[in-house]
Design a protein around this motif. Structure first.
Motif, PDB file in Angstrom:
ATOM      1  N   GLU A 176      18.868  -3.202 -14.318  1.00 44.99           N
ATOM      2  CA  GLU A 176      18.918  -2.057 -15.222  1.00 44.99           C
ATOM      3  C   GLU A 176      17.868  -2.187 -16.325  1.00 44.99           C
ATOM      4  O   GLU A 176      17.157  -1.225 -16.630  1.00 44.99           O
ATOM      5  CB  GLU A 176      20.318  -1.931 -15.824  1.00 44.99           C
ATOM      6  CG  GLU A 176      20.491  -0.739 -16.733  1.00 44.99           C
ATOM      7  CD  GLU A 176      21.928  -0.601 -17.178  1.00 44.99           C
ATOM      8  OE1 GLU A 176      22.765  -0.185 -16.353  1.00 44.99           O
ATOM      9  OE2 GLU A 176      22.206  -0.934 -18.336  1.00 44.99           O
ATOM     10  N   GLU A 177      17.771  -3.353 -16.920  1.00 48.47           N
ATOM     11  CA  GLU A 177      16.786  -3.554 -17.984  1.00 48.47           C
ATOM     12  C   GLU A 177      15.370  -3.320 -17.460  1.00 48.47           C
ATOM     13  O   GLU A 177      14.572  -2.628 -18.087  1.00 48.47           O
ATOM     14  CB  GLU A 177      16.907  -4.965 -18.565  1.00 48.47           C
ATOM     15  CG  GLU A 177      18.157  -5.166 -19.377  1.00 48.47           C
ATOM     16  CD  GLU A 177      18.429  -6.620 -19.713  1.00 48.47           C
ATOM     17  OE1 GLU A 177      17.617  -7.503 -19.358  1.00 48.47           O
ATOM     18  OE2 GLU A 177      19.479  -6.883 -20.332  1.00 48.47           O
ATOM     19  N   HIS A 178      15.061  -3.899 -16.316  1.00 43.95           N
ATOM     20  CA  HIS A 178      13.707  -3.794 -15.771  1.00 43.95           C
ATOM     21  C   HIS A 178      13.339  -2.347 -15.455  1.00 43.95           C
ATOM     22  O   HIS A 178      12.217  -1.912 -15.727  1.00 43.95           O
ATOM     23  CB  HIS A 178      13.577  -4.672 -14.527  1.00 43.95           C
ATOM     24  CG  HIS A 178      12.189  -4.747 -14.007  1.00 43.95           C
ATOM     25  ND1 HIS A 178      11.715  -3.921 -13.012  1.00 43.95           N
ATOM     26  CD2 HIS A 178      11.148  -5.542 -14.362  1.00 43.95           C
ATOM     27  CE1 HIS A 178      10.457  -4.194 -12.769  1.00 43.95           C
ATOM     28  NE2 HIS A 178      10.082  -5.189 -13.573  1.00 43.95           N
ATOM     29  N   GLU A 179      14.257  -1.612 -14.877  1.00 49.35           N
ATOM     30  CA  GLU A 179      13.943  -0.274 -14.397  1.00 49.35           C
ATOM     31  C   GLU A 179      14.171   0.840 -15.421  1.00 49.35           C
ATOM     32  O   GLU A 179      13.521   1.870 -15.347  1.00 49.35           O
ATOM     33  CB  GLU A 179      14.754   0.031 -13.125  1.00 49.35           C
ATOM     34  CG  GLU A 179      14.481  -0.928 -11.978  1.00 49.35           C
ATOM     35  CD  GLU A 179      13.017  -0.955 -11.533  1.00 49.35           C
ATOM     36  OE1 GLU A 179      12.340   0.086 -11.604  1.00 49.35           O
ATOM     37  OE2 GLU A 179      12.558  -2.038 -11.118  1.00 49.35           O
ATOM     38  N   VAL A 180      15.074   0.651 -16.362  1.00 48.50           N
ATOM     39  CA  VAL A 180      15.467   1.752 -17.246  1.00 48.50           C
ATOM     40  C   VAL A 180      14.839   1.667 -18.634  1.00 48.50           C
ATOM     41  O   VAL A 180      14.604   2.696 -19.267  1.00 48.50           O
ATOM     42  CB  VAL A 180      17.016   1.831 -17.334  1.00 48.50           C
ATOM     43  CG1 VAL A 180      17.466   2.829 -18.377  1.00 48.50           C
ATOM     44  CG2 VAL A 180      17.594   2.194 -15.977  1.00 48.50           C
ATOM     45  N   ILE A 181      14.548   0.486 -19.122  1.00 49.33           N
ATOM     46  CA  ILE A 181      14.053   0.366 -20.501  1.00 49.33           C
ATOM     47  C   ILE A 181      12.807   1.210 -20.765  1.00 49.33           C
ATOM     48  O   ILE A 181      12.754   1.889 -21.794  1.00 49.33           O
ATOM     49  CB  ILE A 181      13.876  -1.103 -20.917  1.00 49.33           C
ATOM     50  CG1 ILE A 181      15.255  -1.693 -21.204  1.00 49.33           C
ATOM     51  CG2 ILE A 181      12.979  -1.236 -22.142  1.00 49.33           C
ATOM     52  CD1 ILE A 181      15.264  -3.151 -21.587  1.00 49.33           C
ATOM     53  N   PRO A 182      11.806   1.249 -19.882  1.00 49.45           N
ATOM     54  CA  PRO A 182      10.666   2.117 -20.194  1.00 49.45           C
ATOM     55  C   PRO A 182      11.061   3.587 -20.406  1.00 49.45           C
ATOM     56  O   PRO A 182      10.543   4.251 -21.309  1.00 49.45           O
ATOM     57  CB  PRO A 182       9.734   1.945 -18.994  1.00 49.45           C
ATOM     58  CG  PRO A 182      10.049   0.568 -18.487  1.00 49.45           C
ATOM     59  CD  PRO A 182      11.542   0.439 -18.683  1.00 49.45           C
TER      60      PRO A 182
END
Length: 194
Positions: A176-182
């Motif tokens: 989730e962090e890798h894909e959603v943060i941007p």
């Protein structure tokens, strides 16, 4: 999802996860955007830290390295525990916090991101599928907690279920962090935030 046994948690194949589209060329997050992304990581780091302490406490009880009094002391030091002094009560509270976190994402954050960045839809769909799978594990942990607290269950079975939860949750949080943060940095958690 193919070959569910390829991951230690056995709930899904991490390699089958879709990826988010890259942000536009030349885009950089604003200060508020960076803060929104950092907030999600902070929440996730807290969940990971508390999970590690919970796993260690259950392990100590199972191995006889800690007494009930020792476990209660550890539980009293955990920030989520407040007045939940027993391993079982703390574990139940932890499961509730994870469920609430996922509920907020599913009800508010993900619909906003889906509307703001439609290309992110496959990632959001996957995250929501993982929320359902993790919820199933949480229900099983809760069932085992009831047995354990009622003296009809054993700590080894409870520990095994919490390990599955830990492996799945840690994998999910990192994805989730890798894909959603941007996207969070670009669009915020709600309209008009960034």
């Amino acid at each position: 999802m193919s070959d569910r046994a390829t991951e230690p948690h056995g709930l899904w194949d991490d390699a089958q996860r879709p990826t988010a589209p890259p942000p536009p060329a030349g885009w950089a997050p604003s200060g508020m955007g960076r803060a929104v992304g950092s907030h999600l990581v902070d929440v996730h780091d807290h969940l990971r830290h508390e999970l590690a302490r919970l796993l260690e406490s259950i392990d100590q009880v199972r191995e006889g390295r800690a007494t009930a009094a020792d476990a209660r002391q550890v539980m009293s030091e955990l920030t989520l525990s407040q007045h939940d002094w027993a391993v079982g009560a703390y574990c139940a509270r932890y499961c509730s916090v994870v469920t609430q976190h996922h509920g907020i994402e599913d009800a508010a954050v993900f619909p906003h991101l889906r509307g703001a960045n439609p290309e992110l839809a496959p990632v959001i769909d996957r995250l929501q599928e993982e929320h359902v799978a993790i919820h199933g594990v949480l229900v099983e942990v809760d069932r085992l907690l009831v047995e354990y607290m009622g003296s009809t269950g054993d700590v080894v079975t409870l520990q095994a279920a919490v390990v599955v939860l830990a492996e799945a949750l840690v994998s999910h949080l990192a994805y989730e962090e890798h894909e959603v943060i941007p996207s969070l940095q670009r669009f915020g958690m709600f309209p008009g935030q960034v």
